[in-house]
Scaffold this active site. Structure first.
Site, PDB file in Angstrom:
ATOM      1  N   THR A 183       0.821  -1.213   0.000  1.00 25.45           N
ATOM      2  CA  THR A 183       0.000   0.000   0.000  1.00 25.45           C
ATOM      3  C   THR A 183       0.850   1.256   0.000  1.00 25.45           C
ATOM      4  O   THR A 183       0.450   2.285  -0.548  1.00 25.45           O
ATOM      5  CB  THR A 183      -0.937  -0.034   1.230  1.00 25.45           C
ATOM      6  OG1 THR A 183      -1.821  -1.133   1.062  1.00 25.45           O
ATOM      7  CG2 THR A 183      -1.749   1.230   1.381  1.00 25.45           C
ATOM      8  N   THR A 236       1.625  -4.326   4.281  1.00 25.21           N
ATOM      9  CA  THR A 236       1.505  -4.593   5.720  1.00 25.21           C
ATOM     10  C   THR A 236       0.906  -5.967   6.032  1.00 25.21           C
ATOM     11  O   THR A 236       1.100  -6.485   7.127  1.00 25.21           O
ATOM     12  CB  THR A 236       0.627  -3.530   6.407  1.00 25.21           C
ATOM     13  OG1 THR A 236      -0.682  -3.568   5.831  1.00 25.21           O
ATOM     14  CG2 THR A 236       1.220  -2.145   6.269  1.00 25.21           C
TER      15      THR A 236
HETATM   16  N1  ASP Z   1      -2.781  -5.565   0.773  1.00 22.12           N
HETATM   17  C1  ASP Z   1      -1.730  -4.624   1.099  1.00 22.12           C
HETATM   18  C2  ASP Z   1      -0.425  -5.378   1.124  1.00 22.12           C
HETATM   19  O1  ASP Z   1      -0.152  -6.068   2.065  1.00 22.12           O
HETATM   20  C3  ASP Z   1      -2.022  -3.985   2.396  1.00 22.12           C
HETATM   21  C4  ASP Z   1      -1.000  -2.980   2.860  1.00 22.12           C
HETATM   22  O2  ASP Z   1       0.099  -2.855   2.362  1.00 22.12           O
HETATM   23  O3  ASP Z   1      -1.328  -2.264   3.829  1.00 22.12           O
HETATM   24  O4  ASP Z   1       0.331  -5.278   0.192  1.00 22.12           O
END
Ligand code: ASP
Length: 336
Positions: free
Chosen positions: A22, A101
């Site tokens: 993200t 994340t």
């Molecule tokens: N779906 C995303 C990922 O893990 C969520 C994020 O980065 O917050 O790449």
């Protein structure tokens, strides 16, 4: 490798290895939902962070640009081997890995156990895409670079910086699905805080990591397959047999202190003579799992202590690169 800002000989040299997530996501201007993760590259990502050139010389490398649900063990091997190679250079002072994340804590623990350097390795990400109002990526990245460039940061293993907190790769967990304060280490607390670009450390994990870890993935092109079986009321025991046929080890996300039904135990004990270790972790995400005399009388059953199911999977994977001996794997879980 690209040099992002003009070199200032007074500053440390920090390498950002970008993998997507993200933090590199884009969507409708201002919105925090319905965006695409892993959409902008390292140069654009870094250009959104004010004053980064005042705290370090930045070099960047795009390892991948994916949603972290698509991170694989191949990415892990690439990251660990690249860090191990670059860390031998005297002019490299530290590393920042940008990552989604959702699986950040897994990559953090893998690197904690496999990088062979004392130079700081810091992982970060964001909960809001780069196009959101109040995107959290720029501050997280700024503080991660500051931490990687700090003399205080050596000897803590791989760390995660998120929302002003510093966490150990071993203990960090994602604890919220959408809020920006999305990580902590539950009962183990944080290692410290970031205030602007200054780290304040208060704790240190005593568990072996980096140069103190026995695991070395140099030269490995693949890793043993370990699967996780999630137990719940009426859970189908045939999942154990299914995993036993295509995995070298199994982790159970058990109930309570790593427990499961008698029909799961029946399947698991059948694996004792087949050389398949079964690590008992818990779906609770807090507390400790110790030897249980009724279950662990089967020598292939191994308590996970405080590791979550995905982190138990990482340790069992690495343990299997060294040994298939149940008692040695037990010792590894007790030590790490
Ligand atoms: N779906 C995303 C990922 O893990 C969520 C994020 O980065 O917050 O790449």
């Amino acid at each position: 490798m690209i040099q992002i800002n003009p070199k200032n000989s007074e500053l440390k040299n920090i390498i950002i290895l970008a993998t997507g997530g993200t933090i590199a996501g884009t969507g409708e201007e201002g919105k925090t939902t319905n965006y695409t993760a892993g959409n902008i590259d390292i140069e654009v990502l870094v250009s959104s962070v004010r004053n980064l050139d005042k705290i370090a010389n930045i070099y960047g490398e795009q390892i991948a640009n994916v949603d972290s649900n698509d991170i694989t063990m191949n990415h892990w091997l690439t990251l660990a081997n690249r860090i191990n190679e670059l860390s031998k250079q005297d002019d490299v002072d530290g590393f920042v890995i940008t990552h989604g994340t959702d699986t950040l804590e897994e990559t953090a623990y893998f690197l904690d156990l496999t990088v062979k350097t004392d130079k700081p390795v810091v992982l970060t990400g964001a909960m809001r895409p780069s196009t959101a109002t109040s995107a959290d990526g720029p501050l997280n990245l700024y503080q991660s670079v500051a931490l990687a460039a700090s003399d205080l940061s050596r000897g803590h293993g791989a760390m995660v910086v998120f929302s002003d907190g510093i966490y150990s790769g071993r203990n960090v967990q994602k604890i919220n699905t959408f809020k920006t304060n999305a990580f902590n280490s539950i009962e183990f607390g944080c290692l410290g805080y970031m205030r602007d670009n200054i780290p304040f450390f208060f704790n240190k994990s005593i568990k072996p990591h980096t140069i103190y870890s026995q695991f070395d993935v140099t030269g490995l092109t693949e890793l043993p397959k370990v699967s996780i079986a999630y137990f719940h009321i009426d859970a189908d025991p045939s999942i154990i047999d299914y995993f036993a046929q295509n995995s070298e080890g199994i982790v159970i996300a058990g109930a309570g202190s790593g427990t499961f039904s008698s029909n799961w135990l029946e399947e698991i004990r059948n694996l004792e003579t087949k050389g398949i270790p079964v690590v008992r972790s818990s779906r609770i995400g807090n507390g400790i799992i110790l030897t249980d005399s009724t279950i662990d009388k089967y020598s292939n059953c191994i308590p996970s202590y405080t590791l979550s199911p995905p982190k138990s999977r990482i340790l069992l994977t690495l343990a299997l690169t060294k040994t298939k001996d149940y008692s040695e794997i037990k010792r590894i879980f007790a030590e790490y």
